[in-house]
Motif scaffolding. Structure first.
Motif, PDB file in Angstrom:
ATOM      1  N   THR A 197       4.741  10.681  -6.450  1.00  0.00           N
ATOM      2  CA  THR A 197       4.356   9.675  -7.434  1.00  0.00           C
ATOM      3  C   THR A 197       2.883   9.326  -7.380  1.00  0.00           C
ATOM      4  OG1 THR A 197       5.073   7.995  -5.870  1.00  0.00           O
ATOM      5  CG2 THR A 197       6.622   8.610  -7.592  1.00  0.00           C
ATOM      6  N   GLY A 198       2.119  10.048  -6.563  1.00  0.00           N
ATOM      7  CA  GLY A 198       0.681   9.821  -6.556  1.00  0.00           C
ATOM      8  C   GLY A 198       0.230   8.707  -5.636  1.00  0.00           C
ATOM      9  N   LEU A 199       1.102   8.270  -4.747  1.00  0.00           N
ATOM     10  CA  LEU A 199       0.713   7.200  -3.833  1.00  0.00           C
ATOM     11  C   LEU A 199       0.180   7.744  -2.512  1.00  0.00           C
ATOM     12  CD1 LEU A 199       3.635   4.672  -4.333  1.00  0.00           C
ATOM     13  CD2 LEU A 199       1.260   4.294  -4.897  1.00  0.00           C
ATOM     14  N   LEU A 200       0.537   8.973  -2.176  1.00  0.00           N
ATOM     15  CA  LEU A 200       0.141   9.542  -0.887  1.00  0.00           C
ATOM     16  C   LEU A 200      -0.286  10.991  -1.114  1.00  0.00           C
ATOM     17  CD1 LEU A 200       0.079   9.378   2.258  1.00  0.00           C
ATOM     18  CD2 LEU A 200       2.451  10.117   2.216  1.00  0.00           C
ATOM     19  N   VAL A 211       7.836   4.141 -11.582  1.00  0.00           N
ATOM     20  CA  VAL A 211       8.029   4.224 -10.143  1.00  0.00           C
ATOM     21  C   VAL A 211       8.459   2.887  -9.572  1.00  0.00           C
ATOM     22  CG1 VAL A 211       6.938   4.774  -7.949  1.00  0.00           C
ATOM     23  CG2 VAL A 211       6.236   5.983 -10.011  1.00  0.00           C
ATOM     24  N   GLY A 256       9.661  -1.352  -0.428  1.00  0.00           N
ATOM     25  CA  GLY A 256       8.958  -2.114   0.595  1.00  0.00           C
ATOM     26  C   GLY A 256       7.527  -2.474   0.273  1.00  0.00           C
ATOM     27  N   VAL A 257       7.113  -2.383  -0.986  1.00  0.00           N
ATOM     28  CA  VAL A 257       5.757  -2.832  -1.287  1.00  0.00           C
ATOM     29  C   VAL A 257       5.828  -4.227  -1.894  1.00  0.00           C
ATOM     30  CG1 VAL A 257       5.053  -0.476  -1.747  1.00  0.00           C
ATOM     31  CG2 VAL A 257       5.603  -1.968  -3.649  1.00  0.00           C
ATOM     32  N   ARG A 258       4.731  -4.946  -1.748  1.00  0.00           N
ATOM     33  CA  ARG A 258       4.634  -6.254  -2.370  1.00  0.00           C
ATOM     34  C   ARG A 258       4.490  -6.105  -3.874  1.00  0.00           C
ATOM     35  NH1 ARG A 258       3.365  -9.990   1.426  1.00  0.00           N
ATOM     36  NH2 ARG A 258       2.286  -9.144   3.233  1.00  0.00           N
ATOM     37  N   LEU A 259       4.776  -7.204  -4.558  1.00  0.00           N
ATOM     38  CA  LEU A 259       4.443  -7.250  -5.983  1.00  0.00           C
ATOM     39  C   LEU A 259       3.326  -8.272  -6.131  1.00  0.00           C
ATOM     40  CD1 LEU A 259       8.084  -7.414  -7.294  1.00  0.00           C
ATOM     41  CD2 LEU A 259       6.573  -5.446  -7.307  1.00  0.00           C
ATOM     42  N   PHE A 260       2.761  -8.351  -7.318  1.00  0.00           N
ATOM     43  CA  PHE A 260       1.819  -9.441  -7.572  1.00  0.00           C
ATOM     44  C   PHE A 260       2.661 -10.693  -7.756  1.00  0.00           C
ATOM     45  CE2 PHE A 260      -0.923  -5.875  -8.795  1.00  0.00           C
ATOM     46  CZ  PHE A 260      -2.002  -6.196  -8.004  1.00  0.00           C
ATOM     47  N   ASP A 261       3.052 -11.295  -6.622  1.00  0.00           N
ATOM     48  CA  ASP A 261       4.145 -12.270  -6.675  1.00  0.00           C
ATOM     49  C   ASP A 261       3.686 -13.683  -7.004  1.00  0.00           C
ATOM     50  OD1 ASP A 261       2.971 -12.892  -4.301  1.00  0.00           O
ATOM     51  OD2 ASP A 261       4.616 -12.139  -3.061  1.00  0.00           O
ATOM     52  N   VAL A 275       7.317 -14.827  -6.119  1.00  0.00           N
ATOM     53  CA  VAL A 275       7.363 -15.083  -4.676  1.00  0.00           C
ATOM     54  C   VAL A 275       8.580 -15.936  -4.314  1.00  0.00           C
ATOM     55  CG1 VAL A 275       5.911 -17.156  -4.720  1.00  0.00           C
ATOM     56  CG2 VAL A 275       5.960 -15.744  -2.682  1.00  0.00           C
ATOM     57  N   ASP A 276       9.081 -16.689  -5.273  1.00  0.00           N
ATOM     58  CA  ASP A 276      10.254 -17.529  -5.008  1.00  0.00           C
ATOM     59  C   ASP A 276      11.569 -16.846  -5.381  1.00  0.00           C
ATOM     60  OD1 ASP A 276       8.701 -19.600  -4.034  1.00  0.00           O
ATOM     61  OD2 ASP A 276       8.366 -20.439  -6.027  1.00  0.00           O
ATOM     62  N   SER A 299       9.586  -3.717 -14.326  1.00  0.00           N
ATOM     63  CA  SER A 299       8.175  -3.353 -14.450  1.00  0.00           C
ATOM     64  C   SER A 299       8.002  -1.846 -14.495  1.00  0.00           C
ATOM     65  CB  SER A 299       7.372  -3.900 -13.266  1.00  0.00           C
ATOM     66  OG  SER A 299       7.531  -5.283 -13.158  1.00  0.00           O
TER      67      SER A 299
END
Lengths: 272, 525
Positions: free
Chosen positions: A73-76, A103, A107-112, A156-157, A170
Motif C-alpha cells: 500500500t505504499g507505506l513501507l 487502505v 494500529g495507526v492513529r487517526l487524526f482523532d 479520540v472519544d 475514511s
C-alpha cells in the motif's frame, strides 16, 4: 498430518521480474521481501489477487501480514520485489496506484481531534473529491456504519470498534477499486461486523476487490472466496478457499500447514 | 513481593539501556552529574560543624524542605513520574494495594533519582558528626525523608491523575500550570529586592518548617543538637506520621487507579454538528490540510503550548519597560513573534504521529501537504504578528520604526515557514504523543531533536540577517527611507524563501513519503 503435501504450497512458477502483469489482476506481487536487521519479515512473496475477488490473508502473529500489506500500500519501501495495482506499479507511479486503493492500516492513529464526520470529510477532500460529493458520501458512510448519532463526537472519544468503523469509512469514501484492510473486524461488535461484511460483499459483487487480513479462520472461510496463508514471511498456500482447504476446515488446514500445535500434554494441574 | 518489584524495576532499566546506547549515555551522564553533586554535598556537610548549631539546623532544614518540595512539584509539572511500574498494570494480579505500595516505594528508591535522594539525605547527617546523638537520630529520620519524597511524588501525581483524568481538563491544566513558571522571572525580580530582609527571617522560618512534612526529617536532629529533647522526640514521631500519611495517600491513589482500570469512564465530549473549519477552507486537498492543521492549533495542546511563551514575553517586556520607563525591549516582540511562529511548525509531521499514514495512503502530493500546513499557519500568523508589531510600536510611541519592524517580523515569519516546509518534510524527531502533557519529555532522541531544531533556528536567523542589518543601520542612522527598504527587503526575501522552501520540501516529501512515514512510526509509535 495425514494430508499429502498439495501442489498449492508452491503456487507460483518463477516469473519474469520485469513482466508487467495483466491489468485485470487487482493486486500483483512479485518477489516481495523485507528485512529488519537480522529478522527477515517477508521472504520473497509472489501473489496474484484477481479482480472481483474477496481475498483473505491469514497467518499467525508476526507472520509478516502487516509488513506485506504495508509494502503493497505504499507505506513501507520493500527491499526487493514489485507490487502492481491493476497494472500500475505502486512504487514507481504511487499517485495513480494509490488513487485506486483504499487502505485500512492496523494500529495507526487517526487524526482523532476531528469529529467522526470531519475525519471522513477530510479523507474525501484529501482524495481530491469535490465538496458536494464528499458531503453526500460522508452521510451515507456514517449511516451504514451506524455512526450518524456520534458523527459530531471527537474520534479520540470513540470506542475501539467505532474507531475501526470510522477508519473504514475514511478508506472507502473515494470509491476505490481495491480495498486493502488490515484486521478490519478487530474489536468491532457482531452487528456492525455483519453490516460491514454486507457492504464489502456488495462491493465485491459490483466488481470491486477486497483484501483482508484476519486471525479468524472461520470468518475468512465464510466470507472470502480466495485465501492465502502466510507464516514466517513465506507464502505457504494460495488459491480459492476450496482449493486451499482441500476438504478440511480452513482452520485445520491452516494448523497443518503452519504447525506449532502442542501435542495434548496440557497443564495437568489446571483442574478445578 | 518487594524484592520482585525491585528486581523488575532494575531489569526494565537495564533492558532500556541495552536497547538504546543513547539512553545509556544519558543515564551515565546523569549519574556522573548526580555523583558530582552528591560529593559536593558530602564535602559541604562534613565542613558544616564549623558553623553554629543554629545556622546549621536552619540550613539543613531549608535544604531538606527544598528537596521534598522538588519531589512533589517537579513530577507534576515537568517530568511526570516514572510509570514503568504503573500500579494500574498490577490490577489483574490481585496484589493487596498496601503490599504493592510498599514494594513500589522500595523500587522507587532503586531508581537513579531515588537512590541519589537517599544518599543525599544520608550525607547530610555528616553535618552533625560532632554531636553523636543528633547524628544517630539523623540517620533514621533522613531515610524516612527519602521514602517520604518518593511516596509523596507518586501519591500527588496519582491523585492528580484521578482528578485530571478527563482529557480536556488535563490539557488545559498542563498549559495553565506552566504560566506561573514562565512568570517566575518577573516574580523573582520583585522578591529579590526584599531578599536581604528575608535572610534575617530564615532561622525563624526554618524552625516553623521543622514542624511540617517539609522540615521534620532534617529538623529533628537540629532540635536534639540544641538540647530541645521534647521537641526532637515530637518531630521524630512526626516523621513517622508524615511517612504513614504519604503511604496512605499513595494507597488511595492506587485504589483509585485499580478502580479505573475496570472502565476508564466514557468521556462526555460535546458533540458538534457539521464539518466546522473543513467547510470554510477551499474544498481541495491543500485546503483540507490547512483546515485540519488549524483545528489542531486550536484543539491540540502541543501546538498551543509552543506559543504560551509569547504573551508571557509580552508581559515580561512590558514589565521591564514599566520599571525603567523606556519601552525598548518590547519592540522586539514583533520580530520574535514572527520568528517563533514561522519555526513552530518544523515538527508538524512528527506531531501527526502515525496518523500521517492517511496522507501517505491517500497519495497526497508534497505541494498540497506543504501548502496546506503552511497556509493554516500564515492564515492566523500574519495577522497576529502584525497585531503584536503595531501594538508594541504604539506602546513605545515610536511610529517611524513600524515599516522596519513589520519587514523584520513578517520576513522572519515567512522565512521560518519556508525553512519549516523543507525541514519538516523529512526530519522527524520524537515529540510527546497526542494527548500527553505537552511539556513531557519523549523517550530518547533528545539530542537529535535539539540538534535539528537548533540547526533550523540558526539557519532561519542567518537568512533573516540581511533585513536585520538593514534595520540596525536604519535605526542607528535614523533614516526613515532605510526603514521602508527594510520592509521591502524583508517581505521580498521572505516570499522568495517561502516559495523555495515549499518547492524543495514538496520534492523531498514526494520522494521519501514512505521513509518519512517509517521514521514517524519509529519515533512516535
Amino acid at each position: 498430518m495425514s494430508n499429502p503435501e498439495s501442489s498449492l504450497s508452491a503456487p507460483f512458477p518463477p516469473q519474469q521480474p520485469d513482466a508487467v502483469p495483466d491489468p485485470d489482476t487487482a493486486l500483483a506481487i512479485r518477489g516481495l521481501a523485507k528485512r529488519f536487521g537480522e529478522k527477515i519479515a517477508v521472504n520473497g512473496i509472489s501473489l496474484d489477487v484477481p479482480a472481483g475477488s474477496f481475498y483473505g490473508l491469514v497467518g499467525p502473529n508476526g507472520a509478516g501480514k502487516t509488513t506485506a500489506m504495508s509494502m503493497a500500500t505504499g507505506l513501507l519501501r520493500p527491499d526487493h520485489g514489485q507490487v502492481w495495482i491493476h497494472g500500475t506499479d505502486v512504487w514507481s507511479e504511487p499517485l495513480i496506484a494509490k488513487r485506486r486503493m483504499g487502505v485500512l492500516a492496523d494500529g495507526v492513529r487517526l487524526f482523532d481531534r476531528l469529529t467522526g464526520e470531519q475525519l471522513v470529510t477530510y479523507s474525501g477532500l484529501l482524495r481530491g473529491l469535490d465538496r458536494d460529493t464528499v458531503a453526500e458520501r460522508t452521510a451515507d458512510l456514517l449511516r451504514v456504519m451506524d455512526l450518524t448519532g456520534d458523527a459530531g463526537k471527537l474520534v479520540v472519544d470513540y470506542s475501539a470498534g467505532m474507531t475501526k468503523k470510522v477508519a473504514l469509512a475514511s478508506a472507502m469514501i473515494h470509491a476505490p477499486k481495491v480495498l486493502v484492510l488490515d484486521e478490519p473486524f478487530e474489536a468491532v461488535d457482531p452487528v456492525s461486523a455483519a453490516n460491514i461484511r454486507d457492504i464489502l460483499a456488495q462491493f465485491v459483487q459490483s466488481g470491486g476487490t477486497v483484501i483482508v487480513s484476519s486471525h479468524v479462520m472461520d470468518l475468512v472461510q465464510r466470507m472470502c472466496d480466495h485465501v492465502a496463508i502466510i507464516a514466517q514471511g513465506n507464502l505457504l498456500a494460495a488459491g480459492t478457499v476450496d482449493e486451499v482447504r482441500d476438504g478440511q476446515s480452513l482452520e485445520d488446514r491452516f494448523v497443518d500447514l503452519v504447525g506449532g500445535r502442542s501435542t495434548g500434554e496440557g497443564l495437568s494441574w489446571l483442574r478445578t | 513481593m518487594v524484592a520482585h518489584l525491585i528486581r523488575m524495576k532494575l531489569a526494565i532499566t537495564v533492558n532500556g539501556w541495552k536497547k538504546s546506547t543513547g539512553q545509556l549515555v544519558l543515564a551515565i551522564l546523569l549519574m556522573a552529574y548526580l555523583a558530582f553533586v552528591l560529593v559536593m554535598l558530602g564535602v559541604g556537610a562534613s565542613f558544616m560543624p564549623e558553623l553554629e548549631t543554629d545556622a546549621r539546623g536552619a540550613i539543613l532544614t531549608l535544604v531538606g524542605a527544598v528537596a521534598v518540595l522538588g519531589w512533589i512539584i517537579i513530577p507534576v509539572f515537568f517530568t511526570g513520574v516514572d510509570l514503568t511500574l504503573d500500579p494500574a498494570n498490577f490490577a489483574t494480579f490481585g496484589v493487596p494495594s498496601r503490599q504493592l505500595v510498599l514494594g513500589l516505594a522500595m523500587a522507587g528508591l532503586a531508581t537513579i533519582p531515588g537512590a541519589a535522594t537517599l544518599i543525599g539525605f544520608l550525607l547530610s547527617t555528616l553535618a552533625w558528626r560532632d554531636q553523636a546523638g543528633a547524628m544517630l537520630l539523623a540517620v533514621p529520620t533522613t531515610i524516612l525523608g527519602a521514602v517520604f519524597c518518593i511516596c509523596m511524588s507518586y501519591a500527588v501525581t496519582g491523585l492528580l491523575a484521578g482528578i485530571t483524568g478527563q482529557r480536556r481538563i488535563r490539557e488545559i491544566m498542563s498549559i495553565v500550570a506552566f504560566i506561573p513558571l514562565m512568570l517566575a522571572g518577573v516574580i523573582l525580580t520583585g522578591i529579590v529586592e526584599s531578599v536581604e530582609a528575608a535572610l534575617e527571617q530564615l532561622p525563624g522560618l526554618a524552625a516553623i518548617i521543622a514542624w511540617t512534612p517539609l522540615g521534620s526529617f532534617t529538623g529533628a536532629p537540629w532540635a536534639l543538637a540544641e538540647g530541645r529533647l521534647l521537641e526532637a522526640a515530637a518531630q521524630a514521631v512526626l516523621c513517622l506520621v508524615w511517612v504513614a500519611g504519604a503511604l496512605w495517600l499513595w494507597q488511595l491513589a492506587v485504589n483509585r487507579s485499580y478502580a479505573q482500570v475496570r472502565g476508564s469512564g466514557p468521556a462526555s465530549s460535546k458533540t458538534k454538528a457539521g464539518v466546522g473549519l473543513l467547510g470554510v477552507f477551499p474544498g481541495t486537498p491543500a485546503g483540507a490540510i490547512a483546515a485540519r492543521s488549524l483545528i489542531y492549533w486550536l484543539k491540540d495542546p502541543r501546538y498551543s503550548a509552543s506559543l504560551v511563551v509569547l504573551p508571557l514575553l509580552l508581559v515580561l517586556f512590558w514589565f521591564l519597560g514599566y520599571q525603567s520607563g523606556e519601552y525598548v525591549m518590547i519592540l522586539l516582540m514583533g520580530p520574535i513573534t514572527g520568528f517563533m511562529l514561522g519555526y513552530s511548525i518544523s515538527a508538524d509531521i512528527s506531531y501527526d504521529g502515525s496518523a500521517f499514514a492517511q496522507h501517505v495512503t491517500a497519495g497526497v502530493s508534497g505541494r498540497d501537504d506543504r501548502v496546506g500546513r503552511i497556509g493554516s499557519l500564515l492564515a492566523w500568523g500574519i495577522p497576529v504578528t502584525l497585531l503584536f508589531t503595531v501594538a508594541t510600536v504604539w506602546m513605545a510611541g515610536q511610529w517611524w520604526l513600524l515599516p522596519g519592524l513589520i519587514g523584520l517580523g513578517i520576513g522572519a515569519l515567512l522565512t521560518g515557514a519556508g525553512v519549516s516546509a523543507l525541514v519538516s518534510a523529512r526530519f522527524i524527531y520524537p515529540v510527546p504523543p497526542p494527548g500527553a502533557s505537552p511539556f513531557a519529555t519523549p523517550e530518547g532522541g533528545g539530542m537529535r531533536m535539539m540538534l535539528i531544531s537548533l540547526g533550523a533556528m540558526v539557519v532561519v536567523g542567518a537568512l533573516c540577517l540581511p533585513s536585520l542589518i538593514l534595520y540596525v543601520v536604519a535605526l542607528a542612522t535614523g533614516t526613515l527611507l532605510l526603514m521602508w527598504i527594510t520592509l521591502v527587503v524583508g517581505l521580498g526575501l521572505g516570499v522568495f524563501l517561502l516559495w523555495l522552501g515549499i518547492r524543495l520540501g514538496a520534492k523531498w516529501f514526494d520522494r521519501s513519503q514512505a521513509d518519512t512515514y517509517q521514521s514517524v512510526l519509529a519515533a512516535t509509535g
